[in-house]
Enzyme design. Structure first.
Site, mmCIF file in Angstrom:
data_model
loop_
_atom_site.group_PDB
_atom_site.id
_atom_site.type_symbol
_atom_site.label_atom_id
_atom_site.label_comp_id
_atom_site.label_asym_id
_atom_site.label_seq_id
_atom_site.Cartn_x
_atom_site.Cartn_y
_atom_site.Cartn_z
ATOM 1 N N ARG A 76 0.807 -1.241 0.000
ATOM 2 C CA ARG A 76 0.000 0.000 0.000
ATOM 3 C C ARG A 76 0.834 1.283 0.000
ATOM 4 O O ARG A 76 0.355 2.335 0.413
ATOM 5 C CB ARG A 76 -0.994 0.021 1.161
ATOM 6 C CG ARG A 76 -1.991 -1.144 1.128
ATOM 7 C CD ARG A 76 -3.160 -0.927 2.068
ATOM 8 N NE ARG A 76 -3.996 -2.113 2.116
ATOM 9 C CZ ARG A 76 -3.859 -3.091 3.017
ATOM 10 N NH1 ARG A 76 -2.946 -2.986 3.947
ATOM 11 N NH2 ARG A 76 -4.642 -4.130 2.985
ATOM 12 N N LYS A 109 2.641 11.199 -11.169
ATOM 13 C CA LYS A 109 1.740 10.340 -11.944
ATOM 14 C C LYS A 109 2.454 9.033 -12.254
ATOM 15 O O LYS A 109 3.542 9.042 -12.834
ATOM 16 C CB LYS A 109 1.376 11.012 -13.266
ATOM 17 C CG LYS A 109 0.201 11.951 -13.189
ATOM 18 C CD LYS A 109 -0.256 12.252 -14.607
ATOM 19 C CE LYS A 109 -1.382 13.240 -14.661
ATOM 20 N NZ LYS A 109 -1.817 13.493 -16.047
ATOM 21 N N GLU A 147 7.949 18.147 -24.952
ATOM 22 C CA GLU A 147 7.203 18.494 -23.729
ATOM 23 C C GLU A 147 7.584 19.894 -23.236
ATOM 24 O O GLU A 147 6.752 20.599 -22.660
ATOM 25 C CB GLU A 147 7.428 17.451 -22.630
ATOM 26 C CG GLU A 147 6.862 16.061 -22.929
ATOM 27 C CD GLU A 147 5.355 15.905 -22.654
ATOM 28 O OE1 GLU A 147 4.699 16.867 -22.217
ATOM 29 O OE2 GLU A 147 4.831 14.799 -22.904
ATOM 30 N N LYS A 169 6.019 23.332 -14.499
ATOM 31 C CA LYS A 169 5.245 22.140 -14.163
ATOM 32 C C LYS A 169 5.071 21.990 -12.653
ATOM 33 O O LYS A 169 3.988 21.660 -12.169
ATOM 34 C CB LYS A 169 5.914 20.881 -14.741
ATOM 35 C CG LYS A 169 5.152 19.629 -14.344
ATOM 36 C CD LYS A 169 5.413 18.422 -15.176
ATOM 37 C CE LYS A 169 4.517 17.289 -14.698
ATOM 38 N NZ LYS A 169 4.717 16.049 -15.426
ATOM 39 N N GLU A 176 -4.908 16.614 -10.391
ATOM 40 C CA GLU A 176 -5.510 16.904 -11.691
ATOM 41 C C GLU A 176 -7.016 17.097 -11.636
ATOM 42 O O GLU A 176 -7.764 16.478 -12.393
ATOM 43 C CB GLU A 176 -5.136 15.779 -12.677
ATOM 44 C CG GLU A 176 -5.280 16.217 -14.116
ATOM 45 C CD GLU A 176 -4.693 15.200 -15.095
ATOM 46 O OE1 GLU A 176 -3.522 14.840 -14.949
ATOM 47 O OE2 GLU A 176 -5.428 14.787 -15.992
ATOM 48 N N ARG A 234 -4.121 21.445 -13.519
ATOM 49 C CA ARG A 234 -3.128 20.472 -14.017
ATOM 50 C C ARG A 234 -3.532 19.887 -15.360
ATOM 51 O O ARG A 234 -2.692 19.405 -16.117
ATOM 52 C CB ARG A 234 -2.919 19.355 -12.983
ATOM 53 C CG ARG A 234 -1.829 18.400 -13.387
ATOM 54 C CD ARG A 234 -1.346 17.531 -12.256
ATOM 55 N NE ARG A 234 -0.333 16.611 -12.751
ATOM 56 C CZ ARG A 234 0.348 15.774 -11.992
ATOM 57 N NH1 ARG A 234 0.134 15.748 -10.698
ATOM 58 N NH2 ARG A 234 1.250 14.966 -12.508
ATOM 59 N N ASN A 250 -2.086 18.495 -20.162
ATOM 60 C CA ASN A 250 -2.494 17.513 -21.170
ATOM 61 C C ASN A 250 -2.561 18.109 -22.578
ATOM 62 O O ASN A 250 -2.992 17.432 -23.518
ATOM 63 C CB ASN A 250 -3.853 16.913 -20.794
ATOM 64 C CG ASN A 250 -3.753 16.062 -19.542
ATOM 65 O OD1 ASN A 250 -2.783 15.345 -19.354
ATOM 66 N ND2 ASN A 250 -4.755 16.162 -18.681
ATOM 67 N N HIS A 295 -2.108 16.101 -25.685
ATOM 68 C CA HIS A 295 -2.162 14.684 -25.318
ATOM 69 C C HIS A 295 -3.443 13.988 -25.780
ATOM 70 O O HIS A 295 -3.435 12.775 -25.960
ATOM 71 C CB HIS A 295 -1.993 14.520 -23.803
ATOM 72 C CG HIS A 295 -0.564 14.672 -23.350
ATOM 73 N ND1 HIS A 295 0.117 15.861 -23.456
ATOM 74 C CD2 HIS A 295 0.313 13.785 -22.807
ATOM 75 C CE1 HIS A 295 1.353 15.702 -22.984
ATOM 76 N NE2 HIS A 295 1.497 14.453 -22.583
ATOM 77 N N HIS A 318 -2.258 10.988 -27.705
ATOM 78 C CA HIS A 318 -2.429 9.596 -27.259
ATOM 79 C C HIS A 318 -3.082 8.748 -28.354
ATOM 80 O O HIS A 318 -2.748 7.580 -28.520
ATOM 81 C CB HIS A 318 -3.274 9.532 -25.981
ATOM 82 C CG HIS A 318 -2.487 9.774 -24.728
ATOM 83 N ND1 HIS A 318 -3.081 9.952 -23.494
ATOM 84 C CD2 HIS A 318 -1.154 9.840 -24.514
ATOM 85 C CE1 HIS A 318 -2.134 10.129 -22.591
ATOM 86 N NE2 HIS A 318 -0.964 10.070 -23.177
ATOM 87 N N HIS A 376 6.314 9.152 -27.840
ATOM 88 C CA HIS A 376 5.302 9.908 -27.103
ATOM 89 C C HIS A 376 5.380 11.417 -27.376
ATOM 90 O O HIS A 376 4.380 12.062 -27.693
ATOM 91 C CB HIS A 376 5.451 9.618 -25.604
ATOM 92 C CG HIS A 376 4.528 10.415 -24.738
ATOM 93 N ND1 HIS A 376 3.155 10.190 -24.706
ATOM 94 C CD2 HIS A 376 4.746 11.449 -23.888
ATOM 95 C CE1 HIS A 376 2.597 11.039 -23.863
ATOM 96 N NE2 HIS A 376 3.535 11.813 -23.356
#
Lengths: 337, 337
Positions: free
Chosen positions: A113, A135, A177, A213, A223, A227, A231, A234, A238, A251
């Site tokens: 955990r 993330k 990026e 960032k 997010e 935030r 994206n 993206h 994606h 990417h």
């Protein structure tokens, strides 16, 4: 240079310094069981340099590329830690690009955990973007980041010496990026990338991109709002990435291509294309737009039939916008391929 | 009866009320995609009753027992949600005992980095213990709870009508956790269980056990300190459970057996055994103590060679203690089997 992500009890430093990979033990507690996770595209000497700093170091080397970002990889790391008797006080260290970071981070987030982890990014992509923000995720089938967690690292160590051996295409991949950051939030960074020599200003570019960032992550760690600006590029990106499959574009290349339809000013679009050309990023993709759209329907930013996208009207100012799938289709068809 | 777990933005209510399973839609937003997760030992009518309350309900039925608490089960839930187009705003509902709760909870914790979930516990074990506190996990190999997360549900609905059809052994299994709570924190609850009719006082027992647990979780949600008291009986209990394999004793039975060596007063030990007998819990186990010890070495509460255990000297007062493996061995060998 040092930046700090101020996230209360989950705060951490980001160290940007040449040669610092050999000095991680001075910056973090490695006197416990340590699982170093990397991939077989990362120079073995980096993993070795880290293991040498540990009292009890173990390593787990994943296959390079998105294929390594699987539930099987994650499970393999957990099994290795369990076999080596790792407890809740032990440590995971991710070395390499975004893929080992994402998988190792999710292993650290979920093992018993949640245990500590460090990020040692060795690509521009990971140093500029993936290593900061907590993330973590693995893919499921062809869909990116289906299972994951927000789990901040304890420290990020960006040794810019590791970028010297990076192939030019991977260098450009990460700089995409930085270009994204510039477009949504930092006009000065855009002009730096537009006007100056990239190699000579690499640390400055890294620093400015990370500074922006970190600010966003501090204000919205999970997010819920701001935030989502990160994206930018993206949503379509994606889709392009998934449509291309494992032999397709990288990417950052996809993100850059995904940004273009979201830029509303023709002048800025022209300037952005010029920077992309300068960086060596592709200006078009070959995947079928309908396939791209198919994969976009699995986007996490979707809410029912509404998609939250990021658009840029003015340099340095990203804005969230909610559109239907049909509107998204027009954006893709108008600019794709 | 209603209790509230006050955990800031992660706060939630625990509703303890007969017949409330049919009224979940009055208590929570089911007007979104809903994945109802249960196991094939849970009466199908409970799953059906929940699906009837949903606009777009899906279900995923796991195999009953610890074998269902696997990475494969978790992955199957994620794949079903992905195929059904679940997004970040959709919902998971766990119906049944601890196993669907743990697996569905981890699926909710990790799907797209975390979505909402509800707990609808239908066993005493789940109503008394597992449904509150946000601990979610799956097993890896023979080791319990290797991968998981702390992820609080949005609501817990304990419908005591569902306990009426529970086999006596499963009824006792959950009451073992109430007995645990009584020993470490609530002398009145112990005396209630010792002196009164259990069936007639079931809701009161449930309420007192949950009230204590919620208080502990509020003060220590991620088990850094006080919450470790709730592991009373679990260090040896997990070893007994793992040693017995899938055909062995139930979780609560093992926890009860694991408590006995940790009670330091002979009088209290005698009284505890009497309550266990009254509940129908076993008073010994048949597994080999060395096998039990072998599995105990994989305990999450271990820190290097030190184990944090919980001991009870005085009724209602658990205390943390750190011991070596050799000391633990003496406790197991002195009282086991």
């Amino acid at each position: 240079m040092k930046l700090t992500a101020a996230l209360g009890p989950a705060s951490y430093d980001v160290i940007i310094k040449p040669g610092t990979l050999a000095r991680v033990h001075r910056l973090a507690n490695l006197r416990r069981r340590v699982m170093v996770v990397s991939d077989d595209g990362v120079p073995a000497k980096y993993v070795k340099a880290l293991l040498q700093q540990c009292d009890e170091g173990h390593s787990c080397i994943l296959p390079q590329g998105e294929g390594g970002k699987s539930i099987e990889s994650w499970q393999a790391i957990l099994a290795r830690m369990l076999d080596a008797g790792f407890d809740r006080h032990d440590l995971v260290v991710a070395v390499g690009g975004g893929v080992p970071g994402d998988v190792a981070g999710f292993a650290a987030a979920s093992y018993m955990r949640g245990i500590d982890w460090l990020q040692v990014p060795t690509t521009t992509m990971a140093q500029i973007d993936a290593s900061v923000g907590g993330k973590t995720a693995v893919n499921l089938g062809g869909t990116k980041n289906v299972a994951g967690a927000f789990h901040q690292p304890r420290l990020v160590v960006a040794d810019s010496n590791t970028l010297k051996t990076l192939p030019p295409r991977h260098m450009a991949n990460g700089l995409a990026e930085a270009l994204k950051t510039a477009l949504i939030g930092d006009a000065d960074l855009f002009e730096l990338m537009e006007q100056k020599d990239i190699a000579q200003n690499l640390e400055r570019i890294l620093y400015l991109a990370l500074r922006y960032k970190i600010g966003v992550v501090e204000r919205d760690a999970t997010e819920q709002g701001e935030r989502r600006l990160l994206n930018f590029g993206h949503t379509i990106g994606h889709g392009i990435e998934a449509a291309g499959g494992p032999q397709g574009l990288l990417h950052g290349e996809c993100v850059a291509l995904g940004m273009l339809p979201m830029i509303e000013s023709k002048t800025l679009l022209r300037r952005t294309r010029a920077v992309m050309r300068k960086l060596g990023l592709p200006l078009k993709y070959t995947a079928d737009p309908d396939t791209v759209l198919h994969y976009m329907q699995r986007d996490k930013k979707r809410e029912g039939d509404r998609y939250t996208i990021v658009r840029v009207k003015t340099l340095g100012e990203g804005a969230l916008e909610t559109v239907t799938f049909d509107e998204l289709r027009l954006l893709v068809k108008g600019n794709g391929g």
